[in-house]
Write a protein that holds these residues in place. Structure first.
Motif, short mmCIF file in Angstrom:
data_model
loop_
_atom_site.label_atom_id
_atom_site.label_comp_id
_atom_site.label_asym_id
_atom_site.label_seq_id
_atom_site.Cartn_x
_atom_site.Cartn_y
_atom_site.Cartn_z
N THR A 222 0.81 -1.22 0.00
CA THR A 222 0.00 0.00 0.00
C THR A 222 0.84 1.27 0.00
OG1 THR A 222 -0.11 0.09 2.43
CG2 THR A 222 -1.86 -1.13 1.27
N ALA A 223 2.14 1.16 0.34
CA ALA A 223 3.02 2.33 0.49
C ALA A 223 2.44 3.32 1.49
CB ALA A 223 3.31 2.99 -0.85
N GLU A 224 1.71 2.81 2.44
CA GLU A 224 1.10 3.61 3.50
C GLU A 224 1.55 3.08 4.85
OE1 GLU A 224 -1.06 6.25 3.35
OE2 GLU A 224 -0.79 6.27 1.18
N PRO A 225 1.60 3.94 5.85
CA PRO A 225 1.97 3.46 7.19
C PRO A 225 0.85 2.62 7.81
CG PRO A 225 1.45 5.80 7.25
CD PRO A 225 1.38 5.38 5.81
N VAL A 226 1.25 1.77 8.74
CA VAL A 226 0.31 1.00 9.54
C VAL A 226 0.38 1.54 10.96
CG1 VAL A 226 -0.26 -1.28 10.48
CG2 VAL A 226 0.51 -1.07 8.10
N PHE A 227 -0.77 1.89 11.50
CA PHE A 227 -0.84 2.44 12.86
C PHE A 227 -1.09 1.30 13.84
CE2 PHE A 227 -1.91 5.71 9.88
CZ PHE A 227 -1.27 6.84 10.38
N LEU A 228 -0.24 1.21 14.85
CA LEU A 228 -0.38 0.16 15.86
C LEU A 228 -0.93 0.77 17.14
CD1 LEU A 228 3.02 -1.67 15.29
CD2 LEU A 228 0.78 -2.28 14.37
N THR A 229 -1.89 0.07 17.72
CA THR A 229 -2.51 0.55 18.95
C THR A 229 -2.11 -0.33 20.12
OG1 THR A 229 -4.50 -0.80 18.63
CG2 THR A 229 -4.52 1.43 17.71
N LYS A 230 -2.11 0.26 21.30
CA LYS A 230 -1.84 -0.46 22.54
C LYS A 230 -2.94 -0.06 23.51
CE LYS A 230 1.83 -1.28 25.85
NZ LYS A 230 3.21 -0.95 26.20
N ASN A 231 -3.70 -1.04 23.96
CA ASN A 231 -4.86 -0.80 24.83
C ASN A 231 -5.84 0.19 24.19
OD1 ASN A 231 -3.75 -2.49 26.85
ND2 ASN A 231 -2.56 -0.77 27.65
N GLY A 232 -6.01 0.06 22.87
CA GLY A 232 -6.98 0.89 22.16
C GLY A 232 -6.51 2.31 21.84
N GLU A 233 -5.30 2.66 22.24
CA GLU A 233 -4.75 3.99 21.98
C GLU A 233 -3.63 3.89 20.95
OE1 GLU A 233 -5.53 6.96 23.69
OE2 GLU A 233 -7.20 5.90 24.61
N GLY A 234 -3.45 4.93 20.14
CA GLY A 234 -2.36 4.96 19.19
C GLY A 234 -1.03 4.86 19.90
N ASP A 235 -0.13 4.03 19.38
CA ASP A 235 1.16 3.81 20.04
C ASP A 235 2.33 3.98 19.08
OD1 ASP A 235 2.79 3.13 22.28
OD2 ASP A 235 2.99 1.09 21.47
#
Length: 104
Positions: free
Chosen positions: A23-36
């Motif tokens: 996708t050449a796009e970033p992947v957002f990772l969450t921790k406990n439902g919050e952006g991390d």
């Protein structure tokens, strides 16, 4: 926008890496439902870094241009007038050429 829980990077590293590349796009990772964290492939990262550097350079050039324009307007006594200096010069040249034609 791709959002995944942080556990996904540990469990499915290859899948996330492939998704980033495809996708050449970033992947957002969450921790406990919050952006991390944000993860992206190296090519996308390098492209974004180059783009940011170019934007910074363009902004610096534009700031220099505006400072020079302000200085020229001040030196020509055009305080308070924000008409571009090249327009003033163009009008002057145009006026001189029309006066020359009248004299011929």
């Amino acid at each position: 926008m791709n959002i995944r829980p942080s556990a996904a990077i540990r469990q499915n590293y290859n899948e996330i890496a492939d998704l980033c590349r495809k996708t050449a796009e970033p992947v957002f990772l969450t921790k406990n439902g919050e952006g991390d964290l944000v993860v992206m492939d190296i090519e996308t990262y390098n492209r974004r870094e180059k783009m940011m550097k170019l934007r910074e350079e363009l902004l610096a050039v534009e700031e220099d241009r505006m400072a020079e324009r302000t200085r020229l307007l001040f030196l020509t006594g055009q305080r308070g007038c924000w008409e571009p200096i090249f327009v003033l010069c163009h009008r002057s040249v145009k006026k001189q050429s029309s006066q020359k034609r009248k004299n011929l």
